[in-house]
Design a protein around this motif. Structure first.
Motif, PDB file in Angstrom:
ATOM      1  N   ARG A 233     -16.232  86.937  47.003  1.00  0.00           N
ATOM      2  CA  ARG A 233     -15.670  85.597  47.138  1.00  0.00           C
ATOM      3  C   ARG A 233     -15.453  85.210  48.590  1.00  0.00           C
ATOM      4  O   ARG A 233     -15.362  84.019  48.921  1.00  0.00           O
ATOM      5  N   HIS A 234     -15.363  86.201  49.456  1.00  0.00           N
ATOM      6  CA  HIS A 234     -15.138  85.946  50.879  1.00  0.00           C
ATOM      7  C   HIS A 234     -16.410  86.121  51.705  1.00  0.00           C
ATOM      8  O   HIS A 234     -16.342  86.247  52.926  1.00  0.00           O
ATOM      9  N   GLY A 235     -17.568  86.121  51.057  1.00  0.00           N
ATOM     10  CA  GLY A 235     -18.835  86.107  51.786  1.00  0.00           C
ATOM     11  C   GLY A 235     -19.531  87.435  51.926  1.00  0.00           C
ATOM     12  O   GLY A 235     -20.610  87.503  52.513  1.00  0.00           O
TER      13      GLY A 235
ATOM     14  N   ASP B 178     -21.925  78.356  54.665  1.00  0.00           N
ATOM     15  CA  ASP B 178     -20.826  79.246  54.303  1.00  0.00           C
ATOM     16  C   ASP B 178     -19.718  78.410  53.686  1.00  0.00           C
ATOM     17  O   ASP B 178     -19.014  77.678  54.388  1.00  0.00           O
TER      18      ASP B 178
ATOM     19  N   THR C 174     -17.279  79.798  51.669  1.00  0.00           N
ATOM     20  CA  THR C 174     -16.295  80.756  51.176  1.00  0.00           C
ATOM     21  C   THR C 174     -14.937  80.507  51.828  1.00  0.00           C
ATOM     22  O   THR C 174     -14.851  79.837  52.873  1.00  0.00           O
TER      23      THR C 174
END
Length: 415
Positions: free
Chosen positions: A125-127, A316, A318
């Motif tokens: 979820r954070h890339g 991006d 995220t």
């Protein structure tokens, strides 16, 4: 909320936090420095509702790693010991800490962040994107005795005197890899690893180092393996044959060895395959997060003979996007073995072709596809098959796939 760098006075609180999260013995309550080569970060409990003095609400460590990148090297933040105190979970602190960790990685000039997750979903979820996995196989040692002998090779014990030769050879053998750690001080001490670790060097008749095998003797498990083989590396097929034949000599004391593999390890093409087995362990995954797109591109040498350019956009979306320099648009050009990267605006149109020119190539990636591709060894087609967003025109796809080619990433954390 402030994510701050921890000091030696915070060491006991951080040890209590990680012991609660991951287990461990008694915590030494005496302040002391964190290991050299690591950046410890944390959030004070007093910054949270119900917080208490002398307690860390969350903490993590960033290793100052260097990784191979297709013939070059780049800085990478190896994330470890990330934990949130039980009293402070569920309030978004994990994401805030991770954003602070990634922001520090960027400030330190790191192109990537890397970790070995027990729960990949929360990091995705954070890339973060899965780029590799570490596997072990069980090799019956009796079968190795049937391998043909290799003339002109001999073994040398690895001692304090010969360990520098092994380290130099490792660096040469992994120079063209993607994501392999450089294993340099201070994160990797210069001496021998601790017992029961052992190793043998393989050299030719002229004394040139050709390969090595590192191992630890272990108590036989349910798979019958009484030897843990950490690495088998050689310059060519004959070197691997010679090392595997030596491995077969251990059949006098144990029936099998547990062998750690790189991604698409060359020894799989040399091993007799009839009795090979998997270990049945949980497969450790390796995830990487793109922190700085321009640096990750510029730190990779361009393949010989590759000349051209592409307009590359990375998206991006995220929660950690603002902590990184992954999102944006760049003109990427390869010439003379060097990659040149210049940031441009998303609103700037792709330059039209002149009378004697071809249109500028383009590619568009989400941050997960960008992490997969810029780590090396994968194609846009691989990214699409994984369900990631990866678009390009024909020229852009050909350019990106050629620029980022090489072996798929491998990550082995020690000798």
């Amino acid at each position: 909320m402030s994510v701050r760098e921890l000091t030696s006075d915070d060491r006991p609180a951080y040890r209590r936090l990680t012991a609660q999260a991951f287990g461990g013995g008694a915590v030494e309550e005496v302040p002391g420095p964190f290991p050299e080569g690591e950046i410890p970060l944390g959030v004070d409990s007093t910054a949270r509702p119900g917080g208490q003095e002398g307690v860390l609400a969350a903490g993590a460590r960033i290793r100052r790693d260097t990784i191979a990148l297709g013939g070059g090297t780049t800085a990478c933040g190896g994330i470890g010991g990330l934990a949130v105190h039980p009293a402070h979970r569920g309030g978004g602190l994990f994401g805030e800490l991770l954003a602070g960790v990634l922001a520090r990685c960027g400030a330190e000039g790191m192109a990537f962040s890397m970790l070995y997750p027990s729960n990949p979903a929360i990091y995705r979820r954070h890339g973060y994107q899965v780029v590799a996995r570490t596997e072990r196989i069980v090799v019956p040692l009796g079968e190795l005795q049937r391998l043909r002998s290799v003339p002109g090779r001999r073994l040398v014990p690895v001692t304090e005197a010969t360990m520098p030769r092994l380290r130099r050879l490792y660096t040469k053998l992994t120079a063209e890899d993607n994501a392999m750690l450089r294993r340099e001080p201070p994160l990797f001490p210069a001496g021998l690893p601790s017992p029961p670790w052992g190793a043998v060097l393989l050299e030719d008749e002229a004394g040139a180092d050709r390969g090595y095998l590192s191992f630890s003797r272990i108590a036989p498990g349910s798979d019958g393996a009484g030897l843990e083989v950490h690495e088998i590396m050689g310059r060519d097929r004959d070197d691997l044959l010679a090392l595997l034949q030596h491995l077969g000599s251990w059949s006098t004391v144990t029936t099998a060895a547990r062998v750690r593999l790189r991604t698409e390890d060359p020894i799989l093409d040399v091993l007799p395959g009839g009795g090979l087995r998997t270990t049945g362990d949980i497969v450790p995954l390796v995830m990487m997060r793109l922190v700085d797109t321009a640096r990750a591109l510029a730190d990779r040498p361009a393949p010989a003979g590759l000349t051209g350019s592409v307009r590359l956009e990375v998206r991006d979306r995220t929660p950690s996007a603002t902590a990184c320099r992954a999102d944006g648009c760049w003109d990427v050009r390869a010439e003379g073995g060097v990659v040149h990267v210049e940031q441009t605006s998303r609103d700037e149109p792709i330059p039209p072709a002149g009378v004697h020119e071809t249109p500028q190539a383009w590619a568009r990636l989400d941050v997960h596809a960008a992490a997969l591709l810029l780590a090396g060894g994968r194609s846009l087609g691989d990214a699409r098959r994984a369900g990631l967003e990866a678009e390009a025109d024909a020229a852009g796809e050909a350019f990106i796939d050629t620029l980022l080619r090489g072996p798929r990433p491998s990550v082995l954390d020690a000798f």
